[in-house]
Scaffold this active site. Structure first.
Site, PDB file in Angstrom:
ATOM      1  N   GLY A  71       0.828  -1.200   0.000  1.00 15.70           N
ATOM      2  CA  GLY A  71       0.000   0.000   0.000  1.00 15.70           C
ATOM      3  C   GLY A  71       0.862   1.251   0.000  1.00 15.70           C
ATOM      4  O   GLY A  71       0.526   2.257  -0.645  1.00 15.70           O
ATOM      5  N   THR A  72       1.973   1.194   0.703  1.00 20.37           N
ATOM      6  CA  THR A  72       2.894   2.340   0.733  1.00 20.37           C
ATOM      7  C   THR A  72       3.424   2.644  -0.661  1.00 20.37           C
ATOM      8  O   THR A  72       3.467   3.807  -1.082  1.00 20.37           O
ATOM      9  CB  THR A  72       4.066   2.051   1.689  1.00 20.37           C
ATOM     10  OG1 THR A  72       3.573   1.991   3.031  1.00 20.37           O
ATOM     11  CG2 THR A  72       5.136   3.126   1.590  1.00 20.37           C
ATOM     12  N   ASN A 152      -6.936   4.983   9.337  1.00 20.99           N
ATOM     13  CA  ASN A 152      -6.390   3.753   9.905  1.00 20.99           C
ATOM     14  C   ASN A 152      -6.286   3.783  11.424  1.00 20.99           C
ATOM     15  O   ASN A 152      -6.129   2.740  12.062  1.00 20.99           O
ATOM     16  CB  ASN A 152      -5.009   3.467   9.305  1.00 20.99           C
ATOM     17  CG  ASN A 152      -4.032   4.599   9.548  1.00 20.99           C
ATOM     18  OD1 ASN A 152      -4.237   5.716   9.082  1.00 20.99           O
ATOM     19  ND2 ASN A 152      -2.960   4.338  10.267  1.00 20.99           N
ATOM     20  N   GLN A 180      -7.621   0.685   4.126  1.00 20.69           N
ATOM     21  CA  GLN A 180      -8.483   0.169   5.198  1.00 20.69           C
ATOM     22  C   GLN A 180      -9.930  -0.015   4.756  1.00 20.69           C
ATOM     23  O   GLN A 180     -10.708  -0.690   5.438  1.00 20.69           O
ATOM     24  CB  GLN A 180      -8.447   1.105   6.409  1.00 20.69           C
ATOM     25  CG  GLN A 180      -7.122   1.162   7.131  1.00 20.69           C
ATOM     26  CD  GLN A 180      -6.806  -0.111   7.907  1.00 20.69           C
ATOM     27  OE1 GLN A 180      -7.658  -0.961   8.124  1.00 20.69           O
ATOM     28  NE2 GLN A 180      -5.559  -0.248   8.325  1.00 20.69           N
ATOM     29  N   HIS A 202      -2.650  -7.322   2.550  1.00 22.55           N
ATOM     30  CA  HIS A 202      -2.574  -7.916   3.887  1.00 22.55           C
ATOM     31  C   HIS A 202      -3.544  -7.309   4.891  1.00 22.55           C
ATOM     32  O   HIS A 202      -3.631  -7.779   6.022  1.00 22.55           O
ATOM     33  CB  HIS A 202      -1.129  -7.864   4.423  1.00 22.55           C
ATOM     34  CG  HIS A 202      -0.700  -6.524   4.939  1.00 22.55           C
ATOM     35  ND1 HIS A 202      -0.646  -6.229   6.280  1.00 22.55           N
ATOM     36  CD2 HIS A 202      -0.270  -5.417   4.292  1.00 22.55           C
ATOM     37  CE1 HIS A 202      -0.203  -5.000   6.448  1.00 22.55           C
ATOM     38  NE2 HIS A 202       0.030  -4.489   5.260  1.00 22.55           N
ATOM     39  N   THR A 238      10.233  -7.791 -11.358  1.00 24.00           N
ATOM     40  CA  THR A 238       9.574  -9.085 -11.520  1.00 24.00           C
ATOM     41  C   THR A 238       8.393  -9.190 -10.565  1.00 24.00           C
ATOM     42  O   THR A 238       8.518  -8.903  -9.374  1.00 24.00           O
ATOM     43  CB  THR A 238      10.571 -10.228 -11.244  1.00 24.00           C
ATOM     44  OG1 THR A 238      11.663 -10.117 -12.154  1.00 24.00           O
ATOM     45  CG2 THR A 238       9.896 -11.582 -11.409  1.00 24.00           C
ATOM     46  N   CYS A 328       6.446   3.784  16.344  1.00 27.34           N
ATOM     47  CA  CYS A 328       7.345   3.513  17.467  1.00 27.34           C
ATOM     48  C   CYS A 328       8.736   3.958  17.074  1.00 27.34           C
ATOM     49  O   CYS A 328       9.304   3.471  16.103  1.00 27.34           O
ATOM     50  CB  CYS A 328       7.324   2.024  17.810  1.00 27.34           C
ATOM     51  SG  CYS A 328       8.344   1.597  19.236  1.00 27.34           S
TER      52      CYS A 328
END
Length: 383
Positions: A71-72, A152, A180, A202, A238, A328
């Site tokens: 997603g990034t 999110n 999301q 994911h 690839t 974090c």
């Protein structure tokens, strides 16, 4: 003690049917999709089939769908690709919000270093953007508006259709981070006033390491990665064939029976919050975010009288996986930029926890989680 996973907004377990679909492409079907021989053609066909399936499920043309690594990467491809394309025409201004995912905010910061001008829109106390603020921020050289669909951290939904209509009226590209939202919101891309939309596998019981980007056929963006001619020369490298096959299966499962799944998530949320109210009383916690315009699987709660890192440590010790929703850094939690942008008090911002539900949770788990949280808070607050 039974472990209870309440961090589905961070990642979800791979669905058994997704894993089953992927496994042959780790072993039997391993050819490089760019190879011309039968082994390569076999995996190339698998990618095309996955693209066709996702496009049909999300209401777009297969040619408008490109696979990415996350997603990034999808967010970065949209922003840097649009900036490179329109910067050549002298357009250097873009608009986003203060509550975006860091994949957008850090990309915008990098674009600012390259000489682009970025306006960061404020939000109200529920985390929602005001359409009038979007309109007021428009400039003659604005080329892109980027606003996430569902937040999110707090789950608040943005007025995507209204913002998109404004962007269309002014001839400005509109990018939406929908990482999301997929699976919770009915998405028909051809019916939405959106030019670019980012996704990740994911978050919906698919594998990590694969994402997607919708690029409207009316839009041209510059490539973000260079090398081979994969993805119609828009994304070199690839292809992650097992991941792509798994992504398609995950989308299929997410879209099928979506309404029933949303209802189940709403019920889980209600049981969880009712249990907390019985344990702590109605004044024992505060719900952050919009109470109605929201995603069904995310609830962000503040627990006055404690702090986030103490709560997360105690939750983990008591078998509950949750999140602060913030980054974090050097072993210490940063204050949530989302909650700060919402203008919440320090007491609420410093005691916020994000809980997010999914298909591994049953109602008994959520009742038990409420009971454990009540026990933790009474102990912590009494100290």
């Amino acid at each position: 003690m039974q472990s209870i996973y309440l961090d589905h907004a961070a990642t979800t377990p791979v669905h058994p049917e997704v894993l089953e679909a992927m496994l042959p492409y780790f072993s039997r079907h391993y050819g490089n999709p760019s190879s011309l021989h039968a082994f390569g053609r076999e995996t190339k066909i698998a990618i095309s089939r996955a693209r066709d399936e996702i496009a049909q499920l999300l209401g777009c043309s297969p040619a408008e769908w490109m696979f990415t690594g996350s997603g990034t990467e999808s967010d970065n491809t949209a922003l840097f690709g649009a900036a490179a394309r329109y910067g050549r025409e002298g357009k250097r201004h873009m608009i986003t919000t203060k509550v975006e995912h860091h994949a957008v905010l850090h990309a915008c910061a990098q674009l600012e270093e390259q000489g682009y001008d970025v306006t960061y829109l404020p939000v109200d106390t529920t985390g929602r953007v005001r359409l009038e603020d979007v309109e007021a921020a428009l400039q003659p050289d604005t080329f892109l508006i980027s606003v996430m669909y569902g937040n999110n951290e707090v789950g608040t939904l943005q007025p995507i259709r209204d913002i998109g209509a404004l962007a269309r009226e002014r001839g400005i590209l509109f990018h939406v981070d929908a990482v999301q939202a997929l699976g919770s919101i009915d998405l028909k891309l051809s019916e939405l006033p959106v030019d670019l939309m980012s996704f990740s596998a994911h978050k919906l019981y698919g594998p990590k390491g694969v994402g997607g980007l919708y690029v409207s056929k009316a839009v041209t963006i510059a490539p973000y990665l260079f090398g081979g001619s994969q993805e119609r020369k828009r994304r070199a490298g690839t292809e992650n064939v097992p991941g792509i096959v798994g992504f398609a299966k995950a989308v299929q499962l997410a879209v099928a029976g979506r309404s029933e799944k949303v209802d189940a998530l709403e019920q889980k949320r209600e049981v969880f919050l009712t249990g907390l109210t019985e344990e702590l009383g109605p004044e024992g916690f505060v719900i952050n975010g919009h109470l109605e315009e929201r995603l069904p699987h995310i609830v962000n709660l503040s627990f006055p009288g404690t702090d986030t890192d103490t709560m997360l440590m105690n939750l983990d010790l008591n078998g509950i996986a949750a999140s602060s929703g913030s980054a974090c850094t050097s072993g210490s939690l940063e204050l949530s930029h989302v909650l700060q942008a919402m203008g919440l008090s320090d007491e609420l911002t410093r005691s916020a926890i994000r809980f997010s539900f999914g298909n591994v949770n049953d109602l008994q788990q959520l009742q038990e989680a409420s009971r454990r949280i009540g026990t933790i808070l009474r102990r912590v607050r009494n100290k």
